[in-house]
Design an enzyme around this catalytic site. Structure first.
Site, mmCIF file in Angstrom:
data_model
loop_
_atom_site.group_PDB
_atom_site.id
_atom_site.type_symbol
_atom_site.label_atom_id
_atom_site.label_comp_id
_atom_site.label_asym_id
_atom_site.label_seq_id
_atom_site.Cartn_x
_atom_site.Cartn_y
_atom_site.Cartn_z
ATOM 1 N N SER A 251 -33.898 -75.785 -72.429
ATOM 2 C CA SER A 251 -33.633 -75.167 -71.128
ATOM 3 C C SER A 251 -34.561 -75.678 -70.040
ATOM 4 O O SER A 251 -34.161 -75.874 -68.903
ATOM 5 C CB SER A 251 -33.785 -73.646 -71.234
ATOM 6 N N GLU B 186 -46.412 -67.539 -75.220
ATOM 7 C CA GLU B 186 -46.717 -68.173 -73.934
ATOM 8 C C GLU B 186 -48.196 -68.124 -73.588
ATOM 9 O O GLU B 186 -48.744 -69.065 -73.004
ATOM 10 C CB GLU B 186 -45.891 -67.507 -72.819
ATOM 11 N N HIS C 61 -36.073 -71.782 -64.254
ATOM 12 C CA HIS C 61 -35.361 -70.497 -64.227
ATOM 13 C C HIS C 61 -36.067 -69.489 -63.330
ATOM 14 O O HIS C 61 -36.186 -68.304 -63.652
ATOM 15 C CB HIS C 61 -35.164 -69.937 -65.640
#
Ligand SMILES: Cc1ncc(C[n+]2csc(CCOP(=O)(O)OP(=O)(O)O)c2C)c(N)n1
Lengths: 311, 280
Positions: free
Chosen positions: A33, A54, A105
């Site tokens: 992505s 993360e 995104h």
């Protein structure tokens, strides 16, 4: 022609990999992505999937930077700026680590995934941290220039790219520089300062305004921090009215950054086209942009109102 | 006793004096966790890690990450002894414009990464270890964690990643002094069994008495031979070690000793020639 800025990111990163063997790339299970998979394909030995973790990814990147690597870490904007905020602060910014957190995104144009995935706060969050550079490129061309510029620059950087395919606005001669805005159209009556996807809308709005005999200047402020004070003040003086346009909450993002300069240096009437203080929701990206009034029409309305209030 | 064991034990005790002296002067900082970890840090900085006296930026050095960053008194006492900073600079600890910040800051020579917010160090150590491996460098990365600190979820993200990437150039130490701020670790939030947790994550695990210099050196030396996986040394220690009234007292986690307490400690250590003029 259309291309998503995330696609341009992946391609630019891969090119950069050929030029600079110190570039390493980290991702948190979203490489398809975020498009870091393009880099991974060419340089598997310099790509590190860190799994769905993360915080660890951002700190690991900071570690890489301490031994001479140039780490690019990627995930969705929501998780990079949100989940890993404190890692960005402690390990990237506080010690001026040479880490590039390039997220994709950003904003509501994520679309169908809905509010949980639509970061409308990331620019504000990242911008408040000392030492950070924060950039929201407008199109694929600018994205490539941004990636090259931040690879040269030594220090912590946050970049927000988009998922959605968008118009390529600029050609190869376009110039990006950290700390500089770009005047795209000159004008006298009102200034539109935009970034990211809203630059395309700002350019459309400029056309529509000129049909109404309102002369609008358009500035692309991809680099929100450090911000180009000089250019803002110049156009505050020249046009006496500023509308900002961003795919982000009106709190703390581009509107906030421009307001901080204008209120101190040269107060003029201002307004914004941005997300109100609310979360996004599921829908098609274009549909959501209309639903939340992130359109050229909305910019025209605000610009017209400011223009008439000036008289 | 082996010569180096005796030398390092004595050195650690000498550094204990410096730790308390800094804290008496600053009247702010963390004695408990400094005193529990100083034996391990002494072995590491003066015997195990490739570190060059007077040259904190030596390119071929091993890297030490103090993940439990609040124990700057321990770190800076070591740095002074290594001549990374001048000994008299210790008296500026936590003062305005000092390079010796409350928590490790890269302004101070010898600090590899800024820490202080718990839970970050192992991840950064991983990044360094990956980068060094990539460049074919033989150097090691050492990370020192607290046993309360490992309550942070990120530590386990990092533990997973270190094993996944087979970081045999990474050695972690958990300073298992069983206390954190609010009291006993096991009453605040159970972390045991620490050894089995790391083993389950794919690590080589060594358990030692973290105040026995012989065991400390043996553990590090054994860890250096491990291939294909990271090693953690779980060092059982006593918070406040060496000062009778500080040992096992949660209160001394973050309370600096007063001058009379310092004098009491000197008495316990039979030190009669301490130069008090450094406080002036
Ligand atoms: C993320 C974070 N949360 C809380 C703190 C505050 N804090 C500082 S030290 C400490 C306790 C640490 O306990 P432990 O890891 O066992 O260290 P030691 O006992 O060795 O001093 C806490 C909660 C912090 N520095 N960072």
């Amino acid at each position: 022609m259309k291309k998503a800025t995330r696609q341009a990111y992946g391609e630019a990163l891969e090119k950069l990999g050929h030029k600079n063997s110190n570039v390493v790339v980290l991702d948190a299970d979203l490489s398809g992505s975020t498009k870091t998979a393009i880099f991974k394909k060419s340089f598997p030995e310099r790509f590190f999937n860190m799994g769905i973790a993360e915080a660890n990814m951002v700190d690991t990147a900071a570690g890489f930077s301490q031994v001479g690597k140039i780490p690019f870490a990627s995930t969705f904007s929501m998780f990079g700026a949100g989940r890993a905020f404190e890692q960005v602060r402690q390990s990237m910014a506080y010690q001026k680590a040479n880490v590039k957190l390039v997220t994709t995104h950003g904003g509501i144009s994520v679309g169908e995934d809905g509010g949980s995935h639509q970061s409308i706060e990331d620019v504000a969050i990242m911008r408040t941290i000392p030492n950070m550079t924060v950039i929201v490129p407008a199109d694929a061309t600018e994205t490539e220039k941004v990636i090259n510029a931040i690879a040269e620059y030594v220090g912590p950087v946050y970049v927000r790219c988009s998922r959605m395919d968008t118009e390529i606005l600029f050609d190869e001669n376009y110039h990006f520089e950290i700390g500089k805005g770009n005047l795209l159209k000159d004008g006298d009556d009102v200034t539109i300062i935009a970034n990211g996807l809203m630059v395309e809308e700002a350019l459309k709005a400029q056309q529509m305004l000129s049909e109404k005999k309102i002369s609008a200047a358009v500035i692309n402020m991809a680099c929100i921090k450090p911000i180009d004070k000089e250019l803002i003040v110049k156009y505050a003086k020249k046009t006496g009215a500023i509308v900002t346009a961003e795919e982000h909450s009106y709190i703390g993002g581009l509107y906030g950054a421009v307001s901080e300069v204008v209120s101190k240096e040269y107060p003029v009437r201002m307004d914004y086209v941005a997300m109100e203080d609310q979360f996004g929701k599921s829908g098609k990206p274009e549909e959501l942009m209309r639903y939340f009034n992130l359109t050229a029409e909305a910019i025209v309305k605000k610009a017209e109102a400011l223009y008439s209030s000036k008289k | 006793m082996e010569e180096r064991v005796q030398r390092l034990t004595e050195l650690a005790n000498e550094l204990r004096v410096d730790i308390l002296a800094m804290l008496v002067k600053s009247q702010s900082g963390h004695p408990g966790g400094s005193l529990s970890v100083i034996d391990v840090m002494t072995a590491l900085y003066f015997e195990i890690a490739k570190i060059k006296k007077g040259d904190p930026n030596w390119v071929d050095r091993d890297r030490v990450v103090l993940s439990k960053g609040h124990v700057t008194p321990a770190l800076f006492s070591v740095f002074a002894k290594l001549e990374f900073i001048e000994k008299k600079e210790l008296m500026t600890f936590r003062q305005l414009n000092s390079r010796l910040q409350g928590h490790p800051d890269k302004k101070c020579p010898g600090v590899e990464v800024a820490t202080g917010s718990l839970g970050h160090g192992l991840s950064m150590a991983n990044g360094m270890a990956l980068g060094l491996k990539m460049d074919g460098k033989p150097n090691r990365v050492f990370a020192i964690l607290g046993d309360g600190e490992i309550q942070e979820g990120q530590v386990w993200e990092a533990a997973m990643a270190a094993a996944h990437y087979k970081l045999d150039n990474l050695i972690a130490v958990v300073d298992h002094n069983r206390l954190q701020i609010d009291g006993w670790v096991e009453s605040v939030m159970t972390v045991s069994p620490v050894d089995e947790k790391f083993r389950a994550f794919g690590w080589e695990v060594l358990t030692i008495d973290g105040h026995d210099m012989n065991q400390i050196l043996e553990a590090f030396e054994y860890a250096l031979t491990i291939k294909n996986r990271p090693t953690v040394i779980v060092a059982h220690t006593v918070k406040g070690k060496g000062v009778s009234f500080m040992e096992n007292q949660a209160k001394y986690h973050g309370t600096a000793p007063k001058m009379d307490e310092f004098k009491k400690a000197l008495e316990e250590w039979n030190i009669t020639d301490f130069d008090f003029s450094i406080f002036e």
